[in-house]
Design a protein around this motif. Structure first.
Motif, PDB file in Angstrom:
ATOM      1  N   VAL A 368       0.894  -1.162   0.000  1.00 52.05           N
ATOM      2  CA  VAL A 368       0.000   0.000   0.000  1.00 52.05           C
ATOM      3  C   VAL A 368       0.929   1.207   0.000  1.00 52.05           C
ATOM      4  O   VAL A 368       1.942   1.201   0.692  1.00 52.05           O
ATOM      5  N   ALA A 369       0.596   2.212  -0.780  1.00 52.99           N
ATOM      6  CA  ALA A 369       1.498   3.357  -0.877  1.00 52.99           C
ATOM      7  C   ALA A 369       1.564   4.096   0.454  1.00 52.99           C
ATOM      8  O   ALA A 369       0.553   4.274   1.132  1.00 52.99           O
ATOM      9  N   ALA A 370       2.764   4.502   0.832  1.00 52.15           N
ATOM     10  CA  ALA A 370       2.939   5.249   2.065  1.00 52.15           C
ATOM     11  C   ALA A 370       2.284   6.627   1.921  1.00 52.15           C
ATOM     12  O   ALA A 370       2.137   7.126   0.807  1.00 52.15           O
ATOM     13  N   PRO A 371       1.887   7.245   3.052  1.00 52.57           N
ATOM     14  CA  PRO A 371       1.109   8.488   2.958  1.00 52.57           C
ATOM     15  C   PRO A 371       1.800   9.606   2.175  1.00 52.57           C
ATOM     16  O   PRO A 371       1.167  10.264   1.362  1.00 52.57           O
ATOM     17  N   LEU A 372       3.092   9.833   2.425  1.00 47.65           N
ATOM     18  CA  LEU A 372       3.751  10.962   1.764  1.00 47.65           C
ATOM     19  C   LEU A 372       4.756  10.525   0.712  1.00 47.65           C
ATOM     20  O   LEU A 372       5.190  11.326  -0.093  1.00 47.65           O
ATOM     21  N   SER A 373       5.173   9.281   0.739  1.00 50.08           N
ATOM     22  CA  SER A 373       6.134   8.799  -0.258  1.00 50.08           C
ATOM     23  C   SER A 373       5.483   7.679  -1.054  1.00 50.08           C
ATOM     24  O   SER A 373       5.674   6.516  -0.751  1.00 50.08           O
ATOM     25  N   PRO A 374       4.675   8.023  -2.043  1.00 46.68           N
ATOM     26  CA  PRO A 374       3.837   7.016  -2.696  1.00 46.68           C
ATOM     27  C   PRO A 374       4.631   5.899  -3.374  1.00 46.68           C
ATOM     28  O   PRO A 374       4.070   4.870  -3.709  1.00 46.68           O
ATOM     29  N   HIS A 375       5.943   6.098  -3.563  1.00 48.89           N
ATOM     30  CA  HIS A 375       6.704   5.030  -4.203  1.00 48.89           C
ATOM     31  C   HIS A 375       7.151   3.973  -3.205  1.00 48.89           C
ATOM     32  O   HIS A 375       7.681   2.948  -3.590  1.00 48.89           O
ATOM     33  N   SER A 376       6.956   4.259  -1.927  1.00 50.64           N
ATOM     34  CA  SER A 376       7.369   3.299  -0.910  1.00 50.64           C
ATOM     35  C   SER A 376       6.127   2.672  -0.283  1.00 50.64           C
ATOM     36  O   SER A 376       5.003   3.123  -0.501  1.00 50.64           O
ATOM     37  N   GLN A 377       6.378   1.656   0.531  1.00 49.89           N
ATOM     38  CA  GLN A 377       5.258   0.950   1.150  1.00 49.89           C
ATOM     39  C   GLN A 377       4.882   1.575   2.486  1.00 49.89           C
ATOM     40  O   GLN A 377       5.741   2.063   3.219  1.00 49.89           O
ATOM     41  N   GLU A 378       3.608   1.492   2.785  1.00 58.06           N
ATOM     42  CA  GLU A 378       3.135   1.957   4.076  1.00 58.06           C
ATOM     43  C   GLU A 378       3.576   0.971   5.166  1.00 58.06           C
ATOM     44  O   GLU A 378       3.581  -0.233   4.950  1.00 58.06           O
ATOM     45  N   VAL A 379       3.955   1.507   6.309  1.00 57.45           N
ATOM     46  CA  VAL A 379       4.281   0.667   7.461  1.00 57.45           C
ATOM     47  C   VAL A 379       3.216   0.917   8.518  1.00 57.45           C
ATOM     48  O   VAL A 379       2.874   2.059   8.799  1.00 57.45           O
ATOM     49  N   SER A 380       2.679  -0.142   9.077  1.00 57.62           N
ATOM     50  CA  SER A 380       1.616   0.044  10.063  1.00 57.62           C
ATOM     51  C   SER A 380       1.784  -0.980  11.174  1.00 57.62           C
ATOM     52  O   SER A 380       2.604  -1.884  11.079  1.00 57.62           O
ATOM     53  N   CYS A 381       0.986  -0.824  12.216  1.00 58.88           N
ATOM     54  CA  CYS A 381       0.829  -1.911  13.167  1.00 58.88           C
ATOM     55  C   CYS A 381      -0.469  -2.603  12.792  1.00 58.88           C
ATOM     56  O   CYS A 381      -1.521  -1.969  12.695  1.00 58.88           O
ATOM     57  N   TYR A 382      -0.373  -3.902  12.574  1.00 52.60           N
ATOM     58  CA  TYR A 382      -1.451  -4.601  11.883  1.00 52.60           C
ATOM     59  C   TYR A 382      -2.721  -4.694  12.708  1.00 52.60           C
ATOM     60  O   TYR A 382      -2.703  -5.071  13.887  1.00 52.60           O
ATOM     61  N   ILE A 383      -3.851  -4.321  12.070  1.00 52.12           N
ATOM     62  CA  ILE A 383      -5.174  -4.541  12.655  1.00 52.12           C
ATOM     63  C   ILE A 383      -5.922  -5.427  11.674  1.00 52.12           C
ATOM     64  O   ILE A 383      -5.945  -5.134  10.476  1.00 52.12           O
ATOM     65  N   ASP A 384      -6.480  -6.486  12.148  1.00 53.97           N
ATOM     66  CA  ASP A 384      -7.180  -7.390  11.243  1.00 53.97           C
ATOM     67  C   ASP A 384      -8.615  -6.925  11.048  1.00 53.97           C
ATOM     68  O   ASP A 384      -9.456  -7.065  11.927  1.00 53.97           O
ATOM     69  N   TYR A 385      -8.899  -6.318   9.890  1.00 55.45           N
ATOM     70  CA  TYR A 385     -10.269  -5.877   9.615  1.00 55.45           C
ATOM     71  C   TYR A 385     -11.061  -6.965   8.914  1.00 55.45           C
ATOM     72  O   TYR A 385     -12.185  -6.732   8.473  1.00 55.45           O
ATOM     73  N   ASN A 386     -10.400  -8.117   8.698  1.00 56.22           N
ATOM     74  CA  ASN A 386     -11.078  -9.206   8.012  1.00 56.22           C
ATOM     75  C   ASN A 386     -11.455  -8.828   6.585  1.00 56.22           C
ATOM     76  O   ASN A 386     -12.556  -9.068   6.136  1.00 56.22           O
ATOM     77  N   ILE A 387     -10.584  -8.166   5.897  1.00 58.49           N
ATOM     78  CA  ILE A 387     -10.911  -7.731   4.543  1.00 58.49           C
ATOM     79  C   ILE A 387      -9.864  -8.251   3.563  1.00 58.49           C
ATOM     80  O   ILE A 387      -9.410  -7.557   2.691  1.00 58.49           O
ATOM     81  N   SER A 388      -9.481  -9.491   3.739  1.00 57.47           N
ATOM     82  CA  SER A 388      -8.490 -10.148   2.881  1.00 57.47           C
ATOM     83  C   SER A 388      -7.247  -9.297   2.661  1.00 57.47           C
ATOM     84  O   SER A 388      -6.747  -9.155   1.560  1.00 57.47           O
ATOM     85  N   MET A 389      -6.798  -8.656   3.742  1.00 56.95           N
ATOM     86  CA  MET A 389      -5.489  -7.997   3.707  1.00 56.95           C
ATOM     87  C   MET A 389      -4.662  -8.672   4.795  1.00 56.95           C
ATOM     88  O   MET A 389      -4.755  -8.329   5.962  1.00 56.95           O
ATOM     89  N   PRO A 390      -3.895  -9.692   4.412  1.00 56.32           N
ATOM     90  CA  PRO A 390      -3.271 -10.525   5.450  1.00 56.32           C
ATOM     91  C   PRO A 390      -2.161  -9.789   6.181  1.00 56.32           C
ATOM     92  O   PRO A 390      -1.622  -8.800   5.667  1.00 56.32           O
ATOM     93  N   ALA A 391      -1.840 -10.292   7.351  1.00 57.75           N
ATOM     94  CA  ALA A 391      -0.725  -9.719   8.114  1.00 57.75           C
ATOM     95  C   ALA A 391       0.581 -10.107   7.435  1.00 57.75           C
ATOM     96  O   ALA A 391       0.740 -11.248   7.002  1.00 57.75           O
ATOM     97  N   GLN A 392       1.476  -9.179   7.305  1.00 61.52           N
ATOM     98  CA  GLN A 392       2.809  -9.461   6.757  1.00 61.52           C
ATOM     99  C   GLN A 392       3.812  -8.871   7.742  1.00 61.52           C
ATOM    100  O   GLN A 392       4.327  -7.794   7.522  1.00 61.52           O
ATOM    101  N   ASN A 393       4.039  -9.601   8.814  1.00 61.59           N
ATOM    102  CA  ASN A 393       4.756  -8.984   9.927  1.00 61.59           C
ATOM    103  C   ASN A 393       6.076  -9.654  10.258  1.00 61.59           C
ATOM    104  O   ASN A 393       6.571  -9.550  11.360  1.00 61.59           O
ATOM    105  N   LEU A 394       6.650 -10.375   9.300  1.00 64.05           N
ATOM    106  CA  LEU A 394       7.935 -11.022   9.566  1.00 64.05           C
ATOM    107  C   LEU A 394       9.069 -10.151   9.029  1.00 64.05           C
ATOM    108  O   LEU A 394       9.014  -9.663   7.904  1.00 64.05           O
ATOM    109  N   TRP A 395      10.073  -9.979   9.838  1.00 67.90           N
ATOM    110  CA  TRP A 395      11.204  -9.140   9.435  1.00 67.90           C
ATOM    111  C   TRP A 395      12.491  -9.922   9.628  1.00 67.90           C
ATOM    112  O   TRP A 395      12.643 -10.624  10.626  1.00 67.90           O
ATOM    113  N   LYS A 396      13.389  -9.745   8.676  1.00 65.84           N
ATOM    114  CA  LYS A 396      14.688 -10.388   8.813  1.00 65.84           C
ATOM    115  C   LYS A 396      15.666  -9.366   9.360  1.00 65.84           C
ATOM    116  O   LYS A 396      15.721  -8.224   8.871  1.00 65.84           O
ATOM    117  N   LEU A 397      16.415  -9.776  10.357  1.00 65.11           N
ATOM    118  CA  LEU A 397      17.353  -8.857  10.987  1.00 65.11           C
ATOM    119  C   LEU A 397      18.659  -8.838  10.198  1.00 65.11           C
ATOM    120  O   LEU A 397      19.256  -9.891   9.938  1.00 65.11           O
TER     121      LEU A 397
END
Lengths: 697, 820
Positions: A368-397
């Protein structure tokens, strides 16, 4: 109070005129005043001291940049760390020393501005330029002395003394202001040319030439580098307490200062483990140093420009310490949020989840486009609205400054990147400020890597091992201060390179200033700087040159250049106007005078920072150095008859007295001791571009 | 404004903000033949020694005299000679070698390690054959799979689009001079491209549009780089292996190959740079026959190529600088040659001024003349230029408009800021919000034409209607005190001691009063820049400032965007700093006054020199505007020689057709090593010579090639590389390629010379005779093999990214920063 350290400044400010005179001795006998040289020297020194020390205690208010420098000195007295991008610390330390000797205790608050004249003005006030000019001239003088002794007594103590003094004064000049590097380059290039000729001298043995070259390399390259480091060593040793510029520095640097961050981080566990509670600071920290942050508010469903968002919980970067800056490192395979016993450290390449401490939501990014930098991805804390937008919360260190691929993640010391597993985007501070819905905090985005950048790196600042399984307890735990122990001190070189790097890259707000000027205006003295205005009367201090001297110095430079090329071309056709000896002196003088002027002046055309008239003063001193040389040359070589010579001497005397006259007329603006009427001030405003303060009654 | 700057940043450029072209010509060597006859057989050691020190190669008989008269070795001569020493040139080696072709075998025979080209005819045939092979190979690699991919790659989106603009004759703005794009447009036009493709963004398919003509043209010019480099090295080193090695390194460099295959300015720029270098080297070797036909030919060709290089990008300034330094040292040498009369020296000087300053300057101006002649329709570039400039463009509202020429009281006007992309002085019925200065009507600047841009100019002290027919027309003059009334809202332009909304050090500007009645804060003095008091004010042409009478500040626009409440228009302030900047200078654009006769704007058309000046100002401003963002990764000059990171020309994901601009690491790292080796060996030899070491005769030639030929190439590399460290603008990897060409030529010269030196040193052992051939052959093979490995970077690859083991490029990601 400040006048004590100004006293030191004064004394140093006088010395240039003394050095001047000495230097001239190398080129000629003084022309105008035909007294004995030594007498001349004493007289000039006396005059120099008199003009500089005259009414030194006046004004008793803070003048112009004294605001800043004074502040810095206070910091030295209080041993608080600060960062100034204008130059290395030697100058500040010297001033502080002066203040210290004079009994200045650092408790005066430097924040109130009370409301050849330029060199006098500059050297009377507590600014760095006069120190710089002093060391510039000292460097050139000692090189000349050294060069002279080269002819008859190489490797004598005398020879060594002057050679070393050249190196030392060069490093002092650089240590005061980076501008000093121009004079250093001048001395270096002249020394290089001389050394090259020495190599070509086949009367010397190879060993001897080798010795000469090594001695020069040590004195002019090694010693300055060593001294430069030494200045910083003393600087950092003196300033061991936290101060106002802590925030700019990295967490590791801050932790090495007494007070400030160290108070918090002292005794933290070193290795970050699964279950650790941490705050994450962005390493780049521009436009503001800040910590990864989240809060209950969500991204607005639709932005002002009509684009949509995920409407999930905002993730931002927040420039203040806050309870919402805490995150917990979680192992994706387990449910617990506490640290095992023994703790399982997190290593490079591990997959982790980041849990926001206060809301227990997971750090997430998606296509999803970030609010001010549309070429980058939005970062959020995931809320499940049950609208087929799955959680993608794994990060590699990804530990950027790892030593091996098995390295563990260390508090403060490790700079890490979080690489999103699904999209390979990297968590990054975009630098943009969110609008009101995001409380003007900084935007955090996920960017598909185009290259490593510090804005993608984060380090753990505060850290504790989490022990509470229940959310309520955990919130209490987050509020409590961190404990345990281990402290890490940075090596000097690491601290030095960080300070140096920050000094060179720190960008000042492109501040417009009323008295800023451009290099072109300097030569013709089209500008001035009002330093101080008496609170009630019209007494005022200006940085304003003696226009006669400025003009004649410029003319001398032009005359020198023309004559030089004339002689050079004629010599090329084998017509020698000057005897060899005179010619080599003429060239050396020009290399110093014109070369010094050009090196200290021309680079300013390339600079994009705010410039002031006082930046020209070092260049001017070199130009003035050339003036008597040209006069002497004209009298010695161009005036063919005695009559011409006499006429010329008369002209010089006339010129000299007009310079004195102008100096006297501008005296009120130099010393600020008399209050002039508006009419008189108006009369002194010889150029429309001069900004002289006239009170309206 | 946002849109404009976005477009701007997209336009990439490689240029400098240095002073305008200061063409200095290359030069030649004087009456060499006269000197040569006694001189060219003189003992080499003697020649080299003195030649190095004084650069004089007068006959030995004169030498004694000269030495006596020589300057002392103190500062004087070293100073004078310092710039010469940088590239103490080619005189002797070329003189002795190029003195005549028939002499070469003789020299070769003497120097035992040179391949024995036994006969002159064989040599010529070989010469042509090698050149043909090199050229063919170069063309073959450049034209191979030229049509792939059939979509827009990287900056093709800009330069292809600009080519289309020329075909459609619509005016546009770019930060580079026009020659490159004009040539691209011409190539497209000649090969049947009709200019209808939109070139919107990288990745868009060309479909049925004919793009091959433009790509073919760029590849054609790009292919010539290799023969040019080959000939240059051949001329500098007189060694086939060196030239061959250079040609192979360049042919097999994936970066050079990639950059030559697309519709970009770089192949055109590099073509002109290399052509200028080649012609300079050629005319240097003609120095023994001054004023002969080939001499004139190469000299003027140098000038033409300089104009070409500068006409494509401002980077061309660096090669101009190099040719200039070469010319100065040449002239210095000629001037010191006492056997030449001053008249002859004067002739040499004039020839160079004509060919290297006047000719390029004329050509450069011609390029601009053609540019403005072709682009005569209004287009996307209009807004960047001044009102007068826009009046030239058909379709622009100012075209063929007629307005009264001089400003009079009562006129209705629009006021445009002189700085690009600021717009018109504007006001509207909205107040500044609470807490931001006084609660009065907003004044902003606005980029689009609108009724709210109209102002009426009135006398400060009377509110009578000047348009009343009973009053005579009264012109506004420089220095008059006036009032500006906003036509729609009848408020006066006003300023006072409140800080401006964004720029805190400036004063706020508002609309105040009603029906033209306000207070003394509404009075402004109108001044024309650089004019005397009492002059009338011309529409469009006069540059004016408004000075607030009470506070003494100047009306200007800060260029900052106001928040929502200001409709994202730009902030207008009154600045207390009286410096003349474009932000505070304005001009009158529209002008309505029924009492005055309208005259056609054609009369006001700017002259060609004004157009030229304005175009350059706008280009420089544009370049300054290309600033890197703080929080973005940007390419740094130190990344380039180590081939740190490439550029995605096409695609980034594993399913895309990917083209990645990256130098062949073997070639690039060899170049890097070579520069270090060169500095080491060069300075060792220079110090040895300065110490008066007598070199064996065989080594004389080699060291001369190394110091003089190599020195010129090193200078070229430095001039095309180091200035980038000083540039504040945003930089890209491809900016390094001109420097890389020089560095590759240096590599060729260096390895050939070093291997010959080794061969000489090992002459006694059996290895000695073969080491040179073996060395060159292994370098050639290694380069060719590395090209085989890395060629998918240039010719395109599909499939998994290189970090996956099943990728065709697996194992080739030698640096973690390469992402292909």
């Amino acid at each position: 109070m400040g006048s004590h350290s100004a006293g030191l400044e004064e004394t140093l400010g006088v010395l240039p005129s003394l050095l001047f005179c000495k230097m001239l001795r190398f080129f000629k006998r003084p022309l105008v005043v035909t007294a004995d040289i030594n007498l001349n020297l004493v007289a000039l020194t006396g005059l120099g001291l008199l003009t500089r020390l005259w009414q030194l205690c006046y004004p008793r208010a803070v003048v112009f940049d004294e605001v800043y420098y004074g502040q810095y000195i206070s910091f030295y007295m209080k041993r608080m760390f600060f960062l100034d991008d204008s130059g290395p610390p030697f100058g500040h330390m010297l001033l502080a020393l002066g203040g210290y000797l004079g009994g200045f205790d650092g408790n005066f608050l430097w924040n109130r501005i009370g409301a050849e004249n330029s060199l006098i003005t500059q050297s009377r006030l507590m600014l760095l330029e006069s120190l710089l000019i002093f060391f510039n001239l000292l460097a050139v003088l000692s090189y000349l002395k050294f060069f002279n002794s080269q002819k008859h007594s190489p490797f004598s103590p005398h020879w060594w003394l002057w050679l070393m003094l050249t190196g030392v004064s060069c490093s002092c000049a650089i240590g005061i202001k980076y501008m000093g590097i121009f004079t250093y380059l001048l001395v270096l290039s002249i020394a290089a040319v001389h050394a090259w000729n020495l190599i070509g001298d086949q009367t010397l043995s190879n060993i001897c030439v080798f010795g000469h070259v090594i001695a020069r390399a040590v004195a002019l390259l090694v010693i300055p580098a060593f001294l430069y480091l030494l200045f910083f060593y003393v600087h950092l040793m003196l300033l061991y307490r936290s101060g106002p510029h802590d925030q700019i520095m990295s967490s590791a640097f801050q932790a090495s200062l007494e007070g400030g961050l160290a108070r918090i981080t002292q005794g933290q566990p070193l290795e970050v483990a699964f279950g650790s509670q941490v705050t994450l600071r962005n390493v780049f920290g521009k436009p503001l140093p800040c910590w990864l942050h989240s809060h209950k508010n969500t991204y607005p469903m639709i932005y002002e420009n009509g684009r949509g968002s995920s409407h999930q919980q905002q993730v931002t970067c927040y420039p203040f310490k806050d309870i919402n800056n805490w995150w917990i490192i979680k192992d994706p395979g387990r449910h617990q949020l506490v640290v095992n016993n023994p703790p399982r450290p997190v290593r490079h390449g591990d997959i982790i989840q980041l849990v926001h401490g206060m809301t227990t939501r997971l750090l997430n990014t998606h296509d999803v486009a970030a609010p001010l930098s549309p070429h980058s991805q939005e970062v959020s804390c995931y809320i499940d609205y049950n609208i087929s937008m799955p959680a993608q919360n794994l990060w590699k260190l990804d530990i950027v400054n790892r030593e091996s691929s098995q390295d563990t993640w260390k508090t403060i010391l490790s700079e890490v990147r979080f690489v999103h597993v699904n999209t390979s985007a990297v968590l990054k501070l975009s630098g943009a400020h969110l609008p009101d819905w995001g409380f003007r905090q900084l935007e955090v985005v996920g960017e598909k890597s185009r290259g490593p950048h510090e804005s993608m790196a984060w380090n753990v600042e505060e850290h504790r091992y989490g022990t509470s399984q229940e959310q309520k307890e955990r919130e209490l735990e987050l509020h409590s201060p961190t404990q345990v122990d281990i402290s890490k001190n940075l090596s000097f070189m690491a601290r030095f390179s960080e300070v140096q790097w920050k000094m060179l890259t720190l960008k000042n707000e492109d501040s417009e200033h009323k008295y800023s000027s451009t290099p072109l205006e300097w030569v013709t003295l089209d500008t001035n700087i009002a330093y101080w205005l008496h609170p009630r009367t019209s007494a005022q201090i200006h940085l304003l040159g003696n226009i006669v001297i400025w003009v004649s110095a410029s003319l001398a430079t032009v005359a020198y250049t023309l004559l030089f090329f004339w002689y050079l071309l004629r010599r090329r056709r084998s017509i020698c106007d000057l005897p060899e000896d005179a010619w080599s002196h003429w060239v050396l003088a020009g290399a110093l005078g014109t070369g010094g002027w050009a090196l200290n002046y021309l680079p300013f055309f390339l600079m994009e920072r705010t410039l002031f008239l006082y930046h020209y003063l070092p260049a001017l001193t070199f130009q003035i150095l050339l003036l008597p040389i040209v006069l002497q040359h004209v009298s010695d070589h161009l005036c063919r008859s005695q009559l011409q010579r006499n006429v010329f001497s008369a002209l010089v005397v006339a010129w000299y007295s007009s310079a004195c006259h102008v100096s006297n007329m501008l005296r009120p603006l130099t010393y600020g001791d008399t209050s002039l009427s508006p009419g008189e001030l108006q009369a002194l405003r010889w150029k429309d571009s001069w900004d002289i303060l006239i009170r309206k009654y | 404004m946002l849109y404009a700057s976005g477009r701007f940043l997209a336009a990439r450029a490689a240029t400098t903000l240095h002073a305008p072209p200061r063409a200095r010509g290359p030069a030649l060597r004087g009456k060499r033949r006269e000197l040569q006859i006694p001189g060219h057989l003189e003992t080499p050691s003697y020649d080299s020694l003195t030649g190095l020190r004084t650069r004089s190669s007068a006959p030995p008989a004169r030498r004694v005299v000269l030495r006596k008269g020589r300057m002392p070795p103190a500062i004087g001569s070293s100073h004078a000679g310092s710039e010469l020493r940088l590239r103490r040139g080619r005189c002797a080696p070329q003189a002795s070698r190029a003195g005549g072709r028939d002499k070469v075998p003789q020299v070769a025979a003497r120097s035992l390690k040179r391949p024995a080209w036994s006969s002159w005819r064989f040599e010529t045939a070989g010469w042509w054959a090698t050149l043909a092979v090199v050229t063919l190979l170069s063309f073959a690699t450049r034209f191979h799979r030229l049509d792939q991919p059939a979509h827009i790659c990287w900056d093709e989106t800009h330069f292809g689009k600009m080519g289309s603009y020329y075909i459609n004759r619509t005016f546009f703005f770019d930060v580079h001079p026009p020659l490159g794009k004009m040539l691209i447009g011409l190539a497209g036009y000649l090969t049947g491209y009709d200019g209808t493709f939109l070139f919107q963004k990288p990745g868009d398919s060309y479909e049925h549009h004919n793009y091959m003509g433009m790509r073919g043209f760029c590849a054609f010019l790009g292919s010539w780089l290799i023969p040019f480099a080959y000939l240059t090295v051949l001329d500098l080193s007189k060694s086939f292996p060196a030239a061959l090695l250079t040609a192979a390194l360049l042919t097999f460099d994936t970066g050079c190959l990639t950059l030559s295959q697309y519709i970009l300015l770089d192949p055109i720029l590099m073509f002109f740079i290399m052509a200028a270098m080649l012609s300079m080297v050629k005319y240097n070797s003609c120095a023994n026959r001054p004023f002969s036909a080939p001499w004139w030919f190469w000299l003027s060709l140098t000038g033409i190529n300089l104009a070409g290089a500068l006409g494509v990008k401002f980077v061309g300034l660096f090669i101009i600088l190099q040719v200039g330094l070469n010319t100065i040292s040449d002239l210095w040498y000629l001037f010191g040659d006492l056997s030449l009369s001053l008249v002859t020296v004067g002739k040499h000087l004039t020839a160079r001024i004509l060919c290297l300053i006047v000719l390029p300057l004329v050509l450069y101006m011609t390029i601009f003349a053609v540019h403005v002649m072709i682009l005569n329709k209004s287009g996307p570039g209009d807004g960047f230029f001044s009102s007068a400039f826009q009046a030239r463009l058909s379709g622009n509202s100012l075209h063929n408009a007629s307005v009264p020429e001089h400003l009079a009281y009562g006129s209705v006007i629009t006021v445009k800021n002189l700085r690009m992309a600021i717009g018109y002085l504007h006001s509207h019925r909205h107040l500044y919000p609470e807490g931001i200065g006084a609660l009065q009507q907003q004044v902003t600047t606005y980029l689009h034409k609108d009724y709210n841009n109209l102002w009426i100019i009135k006398k400060h002290n009377s509110n009578t209607d000047p348009l009343d027919p009973s009053f005579p027309v009264e012109f506004v003059r420089h220095g008059d005190i006036i009032r500006l009334e906003h036509k729609e809202t009848t408020r006066n332009l006003h300023s006072h001691y409140h800080e401006a909304p964004l720029t805190r050090k400036h004063l706020q500007v508002t609309g105040y009063g009603i029906n033209g009645t306000g207070d003394s804060n509404d009075f402004w003095r109108i001044e024309v820049v650089n004019r005397k008091f009492g002059n009338r004010i011309k529409v469009l042409r006069s540059r004016i400032r408004f000075i607030h009478l009470v506070t003494g500040c100047v009306l200007g626009s800060s260029g900052k965007i106001l928040p929502k409440w200001g409709w994202e228009q730009l902030e207008v302030t009154c600045t207390p700093y009286l410096k003349e900047t474009a932000n505070s200078i304005w001009n009158i654009e529209e002008h309505i006054n029924p009492k005055l006769p309208n005259i056609s704007l054609d009369v006001l058309q700017p002259s060609f020199s004004e157009i030229l000046l304005e175009s350059h100002m706008v280009m420089i401003w544009g370049n300054n505007g290309l600033k890197p963002k703080d929080n973005e990764f940007t390419s740094k000059p130190w990344h380039w020689p180590i081939n740190y990171q490439g550029l995605h020309f096409s695609g980034a994901n594993d399913t895309d057709f990917r083209v990645y601009l990256l130098g062949n690491p073997v070639v690039w790292w060899l170049n890097l090593v070579s520069i270090a080796l060169y500095l080491l060996s060069g300075s060792t030899i220079a110090i040895a010579l300065q110490r008066g070491v007598q070199l064996p005769a065989e080594l004389e030639g080699l060291t001369r090639v190394l110091l003089r030929g190599g020195g010129q190439l090193l200078l070229g590399w430095m001039l095309h590389y180091f200035p980038f460290f000083l540039m504040g603008r945003i930089l890209y990897f491809h900016h390094y390629f001109p420097a890389m060409l020089f560095s590759t030529m240096l590599t060729g010269v260096l390895w050939d010379t070093l291997l010959r030196l080794c061969a000489w040193g090992l002459a006694s052992s059996p290895l000695g005779s073969r080491i040179h051939v073996m060395g060159i052959l292994s370098l050639l093979l290694a380069t060719a093999y590395s090209f085989y490995l890395f060629h998918p970077l240039a010719y395109g690859m599909i499939g998994p990214l290189a970090q996956e083991p099943e990728s065709p490029m697996a194992g080739l990601r030698w640096l973690e920063s390469w992402d292909f």
